[in-house]
Design an enzyme around this catalytic site. Structure first.
Site, short mmCIF file in Angstrom:
data_model
loop_
_atom_site.label_atom_id
_atom_site.label_comp_id
_atom_site.label_asym_id
_atom_site.label_seq_id
_atom_site.Cartn_x
_atom_site.Cartn_y
_atom_site.Cartn_z
N LYS A 181 45.54 -2.67 -82.82
CA LYS A 181 44.78 -3.20 -83.96
C LYS A 181 44.51 -4.68 -83.74
CE LYS A 181 45.90 -5.11 -87.77
NZ LYS A 181 44.77 -6.06 -87.94
N GLU A 255 56.86 -11.34 -82.02
CA GLU A 255 56.64 -12.66 -81.44
C GLU A 255 55.96 -13.48 -82.53
OE1 GLU A 255 55.25 -15.79 -80.27
OE2 GLU A 255 53.70 -14.67 -79.20
N CYS A 289 51.32 -20.60 -80.73
CA CYS A 289 52.62 -20.51 -81.38
C CYS A 289 53.68 -21.39 -80.73
CB CYS A 289 53.09 -19.06 -81.42
SG CYS A 289 53.10 -18.26 -79.80
N GLU A 386 54.83 -24.81 -89.74
CA GLU A 386 53.86 -24.53 -88.68
C GLU A 386 52.44 -24.69 -89.24
OE1 GLU A 386 53.25 -21.28 -85.16
OE2 GLU A 386 53.54 -20.48 -87.19
#
Length: 481
Positions: A181, A255, A289, A386
């Site tokens: 997806k 992750e 990331c 973040e």
């Protein structure tokens, strides 16, 4: 070589281009110009059901189910060659959709995936299947590595091809099948990868693609026909997926996010640091990331580091992602640009702005100026959360122990770097940082080594033999006589 127009109205399921169950679609927009570049169908639950059924069929019967590790390796090598032929088209498709500078996407999206496929093909070939071990109570034990089953791969928009293939390659090497997806904002690239799979003769149902929103993605995660979930994305979404998989006792690889630190030691060559820092802290416009967005600088050289950082940010060219000279492209969407700008406005009330802080002089495109904040003591919003954009904070520290303390003072633990002229000292500092990966005088993940995080940065590993193990289940057969 690009996407054939007629295929953009279909899903790739069971080795065929099939019509979607509804007429709903996702609009795709050029991040640099805000122009509409096309649309692709949006999957509903019925499309997911069809994809999972195709993956289950391929897992349990037919050519793929019977393939030996050598035969799987041959298929994967053909897949790698087909991907390599399309490297330029893949890179351009990604850059147009998410704003990744072409200089970055050419290597990390256009070429890296083929290398991943080749690496895992050879790993599958060398590992084989059964291992015979001595037994203390019988003749021997045969340990077999079986595919874990049907994998749901959920991929974000920032590195859509590499992050998809980091799941597809080890899963195929293990003998699994997948339903992928992609993110609604980056779908064109998945069509190109699907075309490569079809050309390479990847057996029907081994890899299936359905683009869907979060609600249908959640349906895929909890689908009874799925045996494992492999997810890359935000920590918030990862926690939700972890709860679902925990209740189902379903294996999951996560992750997730990061807020990594770059520790500049007092013996570091500042010029060398500034040359390497853009790739370590600003890769893909900050939309990575593992980026080191917290810069830890010694108090004795703090003002020197600030001056160098301001100069570095000011020298970066902001522009169209397809311009080969662009260092920093746009954010991937208008919504994400607004989110990043919101953080910048918050930072202006918390810390000292030394570079950027506004919007570049462009009429169109989701651009944000490279921005640096100073006088952050690791307790501000911009220093702890973040942001996922070109926004850095520079934090002073007293000594090596204080630098390690600050680096570890985070809910995340994904990446990091240590910069210094004494390798032994830098290595000693690096060993004390609580993180899944870290670099010395630079940082870039390696295909043959495990990549992943600790704490709120995730569970499990990608890359290396460790990723292959995550797509296998072990069975011991005790031979007593």
């Amino acid at each position: 070589m690009g996407v054939q127009d007629h295929l953009q109205n279909a899903f790739y399921i069971g080795g065929e281009w099939v019509a979607p169950s509804t007429t709903r679609s996702f609009e795709l927009i050029n991040a640099s110009t805000e122009e509409v570049i096309g649309s692709v169908p949006e999957a509903m639950e019925a499309d997911v059901d069809r994809a999972v059924a195709a993956a289950r069929k391929a897992l349990e019967s037919g050519a793929w189910a019977q393939a030996t590790p050598n035969e799987r390796a041959e298929i994967m090598h053909r897949f790698a060659a087909s991907l390599a032929k399309r490297s330029d088209a893949i890179a351009r498709a990604v850059s147009v959709q998410n704003g990744m500078p072409l200089a970055v996407s050419t290597g990390l999206e256009g070429q890296f995936g083929a290398g991943l496929m080749q690496y895992y093909a050879e790993l599958a070939r060398s590992q084989g299947t059964d291992e015979v071990r001595p037994s203390q109570v019988g003749k021997e034990t045969r340990v077999s590595r079986d595919p874990i089953g049907v994998v749901a791969g959920i991929v974000p928009w920032n590195f859509p091809v590499t992050l998809a293939l980091s799941k597809i390659a080890p899963a195929m090497a293990a003998g699994c099948t997948l339903v992928m997806k992609p993110s609604p904002g980056t779908v064109l690239d998945s069509y190109i990868v699907a075309e490569a799979a079809a050309e390479a003769g990847v057996p029907a149902g081994v890899v299936n693609w359905v683009a869907a929103d979060r609600e249908v993605g959640a349906y895929l995660v909890s689908h009874p026909g799925v045996d494992k979930v492999a997810f890359t994305g935000s920590t918030a979404a990862g926690r939700i997926i972890a709860r679902v998989c925990g209740e189902l006792l379903r294996p999951v690889t996560l992750e997730l996010g990061g807020k990594s630190a770059a520790i500049i030691l007092d013996d570091a060559d500042l010029n060398a640091v500034m040359q390497g820092l853009p790739q370590v802290a600003m890769l893909n416009n900050g939309q990575t990331c593992f980026n080191c967005t917290r810069i830890l600088a010694p108090q004795s050289k703090y003002e020197q580091v600030l001056e160098a950082m301001a100069g570095l940010m000011g020298a970066l060219k902001v522009g169209d992602a397809l311009d080969a000279d662009t260092h920093v492209g746009p954010m991937a969407s208008a919504l994400h640009r607004d989110r990043v700008q919101g953080y910048i406005e918050k930072g202006k009330s918390e810390a000292r702005l030394i570079a950027g802080g506004g919007k570049p002089g462009t009429d169109r495109g989701w651009f944000v100026q490279p921005t640096v904040f100073a006088d952050d003591h690791n307790n501000t919003t911009v220093g702890r959360e973040e942001i996922f954009g070109p926004v850095l904070t520079v934090i002073p520290y007293k000594d090596d122990a204080d630098a390690v303390r600050l680096a570890n003072d985070s809910i995340y633990g994904l990446g990091g770097s240590v910069w210094g002229s004494d390798p032994d000292r830098a290595s000693k500092v690096a060993r004390q940082v609580q993180t899944g990966t870290i670099g010395i005088n630079g940082y870039i993940p390696a295909v043959g080594s495990p990549f992943g995080g600790v704490k709120a940065s995730g569970l499990g590993r990608e890359f290396g033999p460790e990723a292959l193990s995550g797509y296998q289940q072990y069975k011991s057969t005790y031979v007593m006589g």
